[in-house]
Scaffold this active site. Structure first.
Site, PDB file in Angstrom:
ATOM      1  N   TRP A   1       0.817  -1.221   0.000  1.00  0.00           N
ATOM      2  CA  TRP A   1       0.000   0.000   0.000  1.00  0.00           C
ATOM      3  C   TRP A   1       0.847   1.265   0.000  1.00  0.00           C
ATOM      4  CZ3 TRP A   1       1.925   2.112   4.321  1.00  0.00           C
ATOM      5  CH2 TRP A   1       2.372   1.240   5.313  1.00  0.00           C
TER       6      TRP A   1
ATOM      7  N   LYS B   1      -2.954  -8.524  -7.527  1.00  0.00           N
ATOM      8  CA  LYS B   1      -3.746  -8.305  -6.312  1.00  0.00           C
ATOM      9  C   LYS B   1      -3.171  -7.097  -5.582  1.00  0.00           C
ATOM     10  CE  LYS B   1      -3.576  -9.576  -2.048  1.00  0.00           C
ATOM     11  NZ  LYS B   1      -4.023  -8.301  -1.455  1.00  0.00           N
ATOM     12  N   PRO B   2      -3.922  -5.983  -5.605  1.00  0.00           N
ATOM     13  CA  PRO B   2      -3.448  -4.816  -4.850  1.00  0.00           C
ATOM     14  C   PRO B   2      -3.592  -5.071  -3.357  1.00  0.00           C
ATOM     15  CG  PRO B   2      -5.384  -4.271  -6.226  1.00  0.00           C
ATOM     16  CD  PRO B   2      -5.210  -5.751  -6.266  1.00  0.00           C
TER      17      PRO B   2
ATOM     18  N   GLY C   1       6.384  -6.636   0.165  1.00  0.00           N
ATOM     19  CA  GLY C   1       5.654  -6.561   1.439  1.00  0.00           C
ATOM     20  C   GLY C   1       6.547  -6.990   2.587  1.00  0.00           C
TER      21      GLY C   1
ATOM     22  N   GLU D   1      10.550  -8.474  -2.746  1.00  0.00           N
ATOM     23  CA  GLU D   1      11.204  -7.348  -2.073  1.00  0.00           C
ATOM     24  C   GLU D   1      10.535  -7.201  -0.720  1.00  0.00           C
ATOM     25  OE1 GLU D   1      10.990  -3.272  -3.622  1.00  0.00           O
ATOM     26  OE2 GLU D   1      11.430  -2.730  -1.549  1.00  0.00           O
ATOM     27  N   LEU D   2      11.317  -7.375   0.339  1.00  0.00           N
ATOM     28  CA  LEU D   2      10.727  -7.452   1.674  1.00  0.00           C
ATOM     29  C   LEU D   2      11.165  -6.262   2.524  1.00  0.00           C
ATOM     30  CD1 LEU D   2      11.285 -11.291   1.881  1.00  0.00           C
ATOM     31  CD2 LEU D   2       9.279 -10.065   1.059  1.00  0.00           C
TER      32      LEU D   2
ATOM     33  N   CYS E   1      10.067   1.614   1.804  1.00  0.00           N
ATOM     34  CA  CYS E   1      10.901   0.414   2.010  1.00  0.00           C
ATOM     35  C   CYS E   1      12.347   0.808   2.285  1.00  0.00           C
ATOM     36  CB  CYS E   1      10.793  -0.529   0.822  1.00  0.00           C
ATOM     37  SG  CYS E   1      11.029   0.262  -0.767  1.00  0.00           S
TER      38      CYS E   1
ATOM     39  N   GLU F   1      11.903  -3.371  11.804  1.00  0.00           N
ATOM     40  CA  GLU F   1      11.440  -2.325  10.894  1.00  0.00           C
ATOM     41  C   GLU F   1      10.374  -1.476  11.588  1.00  0.00           C
ATOM     42  OE1 GLU F   1       9.761  -3.644   7.106  1.00  0.00           O
ATOM     43  OE2 GLU F   1      10.536  -1.817   6.197  1.00  0.00           O
TER      44      GLU F   1
HETATM   45  O1  TXE Z   1       2.368  -6.279   4.655  1.00  0.00           O
HETATM   46  P1  TXE Z   1       1.934  -7.700   4.112  1.00  0.00           P
HETATM   47  P2  TXE Z   1       1.507  -5.196   5.452  1.00  0.00           P
HETATM   48  C1  TXE Z   1       6.476  -4.043   5.893  1.00  0.00           C
HETATM   49  C2  TXE Z   1       6.362  -2.931   6.920  1.00  0.00           C
HETATM   50  C3  TXE Z   1       4.957  -3.049   7.392  1.00  0.00           C
HETATM   51  C4  TXE Z   1       4.762  -4.533   7.372  1.00  0.00           C
HETATM   52  C5  TXE Z   1       3.334  -5.012   7.266  1.00  0.00           C
HETATM   53  O2  TXE Z   1       7.219  -3.203   7.999  1.00  0.00           O
HETATM   54  O3  TXE Z   1       4.784  -2.562   8.688  1.00  0.00           O
HETATM   55  O4  TXE Z   1       5.469  -4.964   6.219  1.00  0.00           O
HETATM   56  O5  TXE Z   1       2.655  -4.407   6.171  1.00  0.00           O
HETATM   57  C6  TXE Z   1      -0.690  -9.598   0.802  1.00  0.00           C
HETATM   58  N1  TXE Z   1      -0.142 -14.698   0.680  1.00  0.00           N
HETATM   59  N2  TXE Z   1       6.272  -3.584   4.538  1.00  0.00           N
HETATM   60  O6  TXE Z   1       0.657  -5.829   6.498  1.00  0.00           O
HETATM   61  O7  TXE Z   1       1.035  -8.366   5.066  1.00  0.00           O
HETATM   62  C7  TXE Z   1      -1.449  -8.415   1.354  1.00  0.00           C
HETATM   63  O8  TXE Z   1      -2.829  -8.564   1.135  1.00  0.00           O
HETATM   64  C8  TXE Z   1      -0.125 -13.806  -0.323  1.00  0.00           C
HETATM   65  C9  TXE Z   1       7.444  -3.300   3.756  1.00  0.00           C
HETATM   66  O9  TXE Z   1       0.810  -4.369   4.473  1.00  0.00           O
HETATM   67  O10 TXE Z   1       3.204  -8.391   3.731  1.00  0.00           O
HETATM   68  C10 TXE Z   1      -0.805  -7.252   0.592  1.00  0.00           C
HETATM   69  O11 TXE Z   1      -1.327  -7.186  -0.713  1.00  0.00           O
HETATM   70  N3  TXE Z   1      -0.310 -12.499  -0.140  1.00  0.00           N
HETATM   71  C11 TXE Z   1       7.158  -3.220   2.287  1.00  0.00           C
HETATM   72  C12 TXE Z   1       0.662  -7.682   0.517  1.00  0.00           C
HETATM   73  O12 TXE Z   1       0.642  -9.105   0.698  1.00  0.00           O
HETATM   74  C13 TXE Z   1      -0.501 -12.046   1.117  1.00  0.00           C
HETATM   75  C14 TXE Z   1       5.867  -2.558   1.918  1.00  0.00           C
HETATM   76  C15 TXE Z   1       1.570  -7.033   1.579  1.00  0.00           C
HETATM   77  O13 TXE Z   1       1.046  -7.344   2.839  1.00  0.00           O
HETATM   78  C16 TXE Z   1      -0.525 -12.930   2.210  1.00  0.00           C
HETATM   79  C17 TXE Z   1       4.781  -2.896   2.787  1.00  0.00           C
HETATM   80  C18 TXE Z   1      -0.331 -14.314   1.944  1.00  0.00           C
HETATM   81  N4  TXE Z   1      -0.304 -15.240   2.918  1.00  0.00           N
HETATM   82  C19 TXE Z   1       5.013  -3.369   4.053  1.00  0.00           C
HETATM   83  N5  TXE Z   1      -0.720 -12.205   3.334  1.00  0.00           N
HETATM   84  C20 TXE Z   1       8.269  -2.642   1.451  1.00  0.00           C
HETATM   85  N6  TXE Z   1       9.362  -3.383   1.259  1.00  0.00           N
HETATM   86  O14 TXE Z   1       8.136  -1.553   0.897  1.00  0.00           O
HETATM   87  C21 TXE Z   1      -0.817 -10.909   2.978  1.00  0.00           C
HETATM   88  N7  TXE Z   1      -0.696 -10.800   1.628  1.00  0.00           N
END
Ligand code: TXE
Length: 458
Positions: free
Chosen positions: A134, A158-159, A208, A230-231, A264, A360
């Site tokens: 997001w 999937k956004p 994510g 990219e995590l 990130c 983080e």
């Molecule tokens: O991430 P999620 P969230 C980090 C940052 C943040 C934390 C949580 O520390 O506080 O992650 O953010 C989808 N199988 N970053 O909760 O849960 C979900 O619907 C497949 C760093 O938003 O990882 C969304 O579309 N998909 C990062 C996407 O994954 C799944 C940017 C990200 O969600 C899933 C964002 C599953 N089992 C957060 N579970 C960066 N590197 O910029 C969730 N999703």
């Protein structure tokens, strides 16, 4: 998944509900993937230039729709409108760069060794699932979608559940410019993402959290699906004697809190040499005090609200832990409602035992830790599972370059931020990622190399 399940996004600036979006039922996800698979061979058979023509039509549409898309980003996740506009405007040059590099990435290679002649052919993988975050809901999935498409793959996007309408607009522009079925859209949260990963896709391109990246990796193992992940990051900024204090302080202050710290590669921790710490901290503090927090649609606002109450809560928990363990609060960021506002905080006296130094934060915090030597700075910078970005500031020259070389991060800036030049890989090391994007080799993550060999004529 229940058929009537909905996502209910909330405007982070006001706390008011935004229009709900239907989650895609599991059966429909499989249908979308099937349609993408059906459309892919004709797309994959086109030349890069032909695919590029379609993608440039997409750019035209995005350019015309910039204001609507930027407004949607800002409304759904709270970024200042000016920055949201910049995010959308960057897409055009990115797409053009990808088309250029794809010519090279997709080209056959011919090699000969002794009696053997080999052609290496790079083929599209098939259908790529793109799962987006997001925080940059156009730029980040945009990079992955374009990388997959320009190399001849179909995509199912999937956004994030926090930015479903931004995702719908972005996918809509692609769908209007590209052949039918090639770009699929599914909506929902983790369960929809997990179903998409389990479906008949060939690769998953994801940005994510580490935890979700690990879940995806486990699930993808079943089909040996290809991954580009990219995590998270915990990017260190090292500031040493000889640094331009003004430039370093500006970078520290602004890049710790840009997008409310939800970047990130934001500066997550500052390791400053104690000899220059007072001057540096004073200047950082002045700059942070001058930043304006407010409604993201107002002019002159530097920092909008955080994306969600939960994300703000996580930051407040880390701040409470830091204070309990002895950090000094130089600037106290107040929490404001309605909306998920959190003003920037400046902490000094950060120590390695604090959560804020190791996990983080993803929030508007400038966390300053003092070090006694460059070696100590490097040791602390590397004492983490993360390895996305980093920067090092000091007297320019070979000594600084040698120190930079010791940092275990994918992207390191020397007396600057890490923003990679066009064509260089966007890459995380250690648990910050798997694979990479943006460069020619990044595009090849979306391709399968194959070889054909012949006995060469003697
Ligand atoms: O991430 P999620 P969230 C980090 C940052 C943040 C934390 C949580 O520390 O506080 O992650 O953010 C989808 N199988 N970053 O909760 O849960 C979900 O619907 C497949 C760093 O938003 O990882 C969304 O579309 N998909 C990062 C996407 O994954 C799944 C940017 C990200 O969600 C899933 C964002 C599953 N089992 C957060 N579970 C960066 N590197 O910029 C969730 N999703």
């Amino acid at each position: 998944m229940e058929p009537n399940e909905k996502i209910s996004p909330i405007n982070p600036a006001t706390g008011e509900p935004l229009p709900t979006v239907d989650c895609t039922p599991a059966g429909d996800i499989h249908e979308v993937v099937k349609a993408a698979r059906t459309a892919q061979p004709a797309w994959g058979a086109m030349t890069v230039a032909e695919r590029g023509e379609h993608l440039l039509k997409f750019v035209e549409r995005v350019t015309e729709g910039t204001q609507a898309l930027a407004q949607m980003i800002s409304t759904e996740m709270g970024k200042p409108l000016r920055e949201a506009r910049g995010e959308v405007q960057n897409l055009g040059p990115r797409v053009r760069g990808y088309i250029e590099r794809a010519e090279q990435a997709c080209a056959d290679e011919h090699k000969q060794a002794g009696n053997t002649r080999v052609t290496v052919r790079w083929k599209p993988l098939g259908v790529a699932a793109v799962i987006g975050p997001w925080n940059y809901p156009v730029a980040t999935p945009g990079n992955l979608l374009i990388s997959a498409l320009v190399t001849g793959n179909a995509v199912v996007f999937k956004p994030s559940e926090f930015t479903p309408n931004t995702g719908r607009l972005l996918a809509g522009h692609l769908q209007a410019a590209l052949p039918a079925g090639l770009v699929g859209l599914v909506q929902g949260a983790g369960r929809v993402g997990a179903t998409l990963v389990e479906s008949d896709v060939d690769m998953i391109a994801f940005t994510g959290s580490i935890a979700t990246g690990q879940a995806i990796m486990r699930s993808a193992a079943t089909g040996m699906k290809r991954l580009v992940l990219e995590l998270g990051g915990k990017d260190p900024m090292i500031v040493l004697p000889g640094a331009d204090i003004e430039a370093a302080a500006n970078h520290a202050a602004r890049e710790s809190v840009r997008n409310a710290g939800q970047v990130c590669v934001s500066v997550e921790r500052i390791l400053v040499h104690r000899d220059i710490a007072p001057a540096f901290t004073q200047r950082v503090t002045e700059i942070v005090r001058g930043l304006k927090v407010g409604n993201p649609s107002e002019d002159g606002v530097d920092i909008g609200p955080m994306v969600s109450a939960r994300q703000r809560e996580l930051v407040l928990e880390q701040l409470a832990d830091a204070k309990r363990r002895g950090a000094n609060v130089v600037v106290e960021g107040k929490s404001r409602s309605p909306g998920n506002y959190l003003e920037p905080t400046v902490l000094t006296g950060v120590t390695s035992d604090m959560e804020i130094a190791s996990r983080e934060t993803f929030g508007p915090v400038v966390a300053i830790q003092e070090v006694g030597s460059p070696d100590e700075a490097i040791e602390l910078a590397n004492a983490t599972v993360y390895g996305l970005g980093a920067s090092i500031w000091g007297q320019p020259g070979p000594e600084l370059d040698a120190l930079a070389d010791q940092i275990e991060a994918g992207m390191v800036g020397i007396n600057r931020g890490l923003s990679a030049a066009a064509g260089a890989p966007w890459v995380g090391w250690k648990q910050s990622g798997l694979g990479h994007t943006r460069s020619v080799s990044g595009l090849r993550q979306f391709l399968q190399p194959t070889t054909r060999s012949w006995r060469a004529k003697s």
